[in-house]
Design an enzyme around this catalytic site. Sequence first.
Site, mmCIF file in Angstrom:
data_model
loop_
_atom_site.group_PDB
_atom_site.id
_atom_site.type_symbol
_atom_site.label_atom_id
_atom_site.label_comp_id
_atom_site.label_asym_id
_atom_site.label_seq_id
_atom_site.Cartn_x
_atom_site.Cartn_y
_atom_site.Cartn_z
ATOM 1 N N VAL A 64 0.812 -1.231 0.000
ATOM 2 C CA VAL A 64 0.000 0.000 0.000
ATOM 3 C C VAL A 64 0.841 1.274 0.000
ATOM 4 O O VAL A 64 0.354 2.338 -0.381
ATOM 5 C CB VAL A 64 -0.985 0.052 1.196
ATOM 6 C CG1 VAL A 64 -2.054 -1.021 1.100
ATOM 7 C CG2 VAL A 64 -0.264 -0.009 2.530
ATOM 8 N N SER A 142 -6.343 3.871 15.671
ATOM 9 C CA SER A 142 -6.090 3.121 16.907
ATOM 10 C C SER A 142 -6.385 4.010 18.116
ATOM 11 O O SER A 142 -6.239 5.240 18.045
ATOM 12 C CB SER A 142 -4.624 2.697 16.960
ATOM 13 O OG SER A 142 -4.316 2.218 18.246
ATOM 14 N N TYR A 155 4.049 4.847 15.441
ATOM 15 C CA TYR A 155 2.733 4.217 15.267
ATOM 16 C C TYR A 155 1.632 5.202 15.666
ATOM 17 O O TYR A 155 0.668 5.414 14.918
ATOM 18 C CB TYR A 155 2.668 2.946 16.121
ATOM 19 C CG TYR A 155 1.388 2.158 15.976
ATOM 20 C CD1 TYR A 155 1.156 1.382 14.839
ATOM 21 C CD2 TYR A 155 0.402 2.179 16.962
ATOM 22 C CE1 TYR A 155 -0.027 0.647 14.699
ATOM 23 C CE2 TYR A 155 -0.774 1.458 16.835
ATOM 24 C CZ TYR A 155 -0.986 0.687 15.705
ATOM 25 O OH TYR A 155 -2.157 -0.031 15.570
HETATM 26 P P1 NAP Z 1 -1.868 -7.913 11.712
HETATM 27 O O1 NAP Z 1 -2.540 -9.131 12.262
HETATM 28 O O2 NAP Z 1 -0.426 -7.675 12.015
HETATM 29 O O3 NAP Z 1 -2.090 -7.870 10.117
HETATM 30 C C1 NAP Z 1 -1.546 -6.823 9.376
HETATM 31 C C2 NAP Z 1 -2.088 -6.894 7.969
HETATM 32 O O4 NAP Z 1 -1.543 -5.771 7.225
HETATM 33 C C3 NAP Z 1 -1.656 -8.144 7.229
HETATM 34 O O5 NAP Z 1 -2.715 -8.537 6.397
HETATM 35 C C4 NAP Z 1 -0.460 -7.672 6.403
HETATM 36 O O6 NAP Z 1 -0.242 -8.428 5.209
HETATM 37 C C5 NAP Z 1 -0.929 -6.266 6.043
HETATM 38 N N1 NAP Z 1 0.159 -5.367 5.642
HETATM 39 C C6 NAP Z 1 1.246 -4.982 6.349
HETATM 40 N N2 NAP Z 1 2.018 -4.150 5.629
HETATM 41 C C7 NAP Z 1 1.404 -3.993 4.429
HETATM 42 C C8 NAP Z 1 1.696 -3.276 3.245
HETATM 43 N N3 NAP Z 1 2.823 -2.522 3.140
HETATM 44 N N4 NAP Z 1 0.853 -3.368 2.187
HETATM 45 C C9 NAP Z 1 -0.268 -4.133 2.273
HETATM 46 N N5 NAP Z 1 -0.610 -4.829 3.363
HETATM 47 C C10 NAP Z 1 0.218 -4.766 4.434
HETATM 48 O O7 NAP Z 1 -2.613 -6.587 12.187
HETATM 49 P P2 NAP Z 1 -4.007 -6.377 12.956
HETATM 50 O O8 NAP Z 1 -3.756 -6.470 14.398
HETATM 51 O O9 NAP Z 1 -5.072 -7.181 12.325
HETATM 52 O O10 NAP Z 1 -4.244 -4.821 12.645
HETATM 53 C C11 NAP Z 1 -4.969 -4.385 11.519
HETATM 54 C C12 NAP Z 1 -5.067 -2.874 11.583
HETATM 55 O O11 NAP Z 1 -5.712 -2.499 12.804
HETATM 56 C C13 NAP Z 1 -3.699 -2.184 11.589
HETATM 57 O O12 NAP Z 1 -3.787 -0.972 10.876
HETATM 58 C C14 NAP Z 1 -3.484 -1.909 13.059
HETATM 59 O O13 NAP Z 1 -2.621 -0.815 13.247
HETATM 60 C C15 NAP Z 1 -4.891 -1.599 13.517
HETATM 61 N N6 NAP Z 1 -5.102 -1.800 14.950
HETATM 62 C C16 NAP Z 1 -4.898 -3.017 15.523
HETATM 63 C C17 NAP Z 1 -5.135 -3.164 16.890
HETATM 64 C C18 NAP Z 1 -4.944 -4.475 17.584
HETATM 65 O O14 NAP Z 1 -5.053 -4.502 18.812
HETATM 66 N N7 NAP Z 1 -4.692 -5.561 16.904
HETATM 67 C C19 NAP Z 1 -5.556 -2.057 17.649
HETATM 68 C C20 NAP Z 1 -5.740 -0.835 17.005
HETATM 69 C C21 NAP Z 1 -5.521 -0.716 15.663
HETATM 70 P P3 NAP Z 1 0.650 -9.802 5.212
HETATM 71 O O15 NAP Z 1 -0.230 -10.851 5.824
HETATM 72 O O16 NAP Z 1 0.966 -10.044 3.786
HETATM 73 O O17 NAP Z 1 1.841 -9.506 6.067
#
Ligand code: NAP
Length: 247
Positions: A64, A142, A155
Amino acid sequence: MSKDKKMALVTGGSRGIGRAVCIELARAGYHVIVNYASNSAAAEETVSSCEEAGGSAEYCGFDVSNSEEVSRAFSELKSAHGSLAVLVNNAGIAKDGLLLRLKDQDWDRTLDVNLKGAFLCSREAAKLMVKARNGSIVNISSVVAEMGNPGQAPYCASKAGLIGLTRSMARELASRGITVNAITPGFIKTDMTDALGESLKEEHLKAIPLGRYGEPREVASLVRFLCSGDARYITGQVIGINGGMYM
Ligand code: NAP
């Protein structure tokens, strides 16, 4: 299979919150494009889960943060499907470290993926949505954008930037029938939070009034609502989903 269906693109749809959003949107009747960065096997699994939920999906790998890759992907999407009803800017990374030790490249990479990535995808999506005079963009920010968090300056800055981007885009695109909102999840059970040590996880739990981590599907339900016909009067909003951790 995608014929006559509305299209939804979810960045970072291969795992975690993104995967749950893909499944929820597929169940709601969208044909879902599951974006991923490198984990094609996980993206394939998301597609299978969407199909098991009675929906349809396909996967599409691109970074992205890479302007050329994003324009190529959108141009392919346009040729294949013609339109886009929903964009969920969910792809995100966290390169953490205390301020005094942070490396330039960790700052740059975090801002590039989390903030520039959302800008690049939204710019392309808006071209398609403006033509249709309809669309929904949801940005996954977040809770730490609102609270700050030690050790997470890049972040937090990227996620706070996403809120400014959301409000500006909402104002620009409202007259074309496009809504833009941000969601600020607290701690949700995914690979990203699994990477935290057990003691840190225990510590975080104490700060959550509802006493548990959130589930990806709970965030996905909120995304689905914001993209639905019931939410057409909601734009430019930042909606928390954090078990009461920030209020
Ligand atoms: P995750 O399990 O680490 O998954 C991250 C996803 O982003 C994966 O599908 C990864 O693809 C993709 N990704 C990373 N870099 C990318 C790039 N350069 N281009 C395209 N895709 C990319 O994360 P998550 O916890 O589900 O979080 C999802 C979103 O929610 C993030 O924006 C995170 O900051 C936000 N968030 C999460 C939490 C939490 O507690 N988990 C809380 C607040 C906000 P690959 O599988 O190919 O690596």
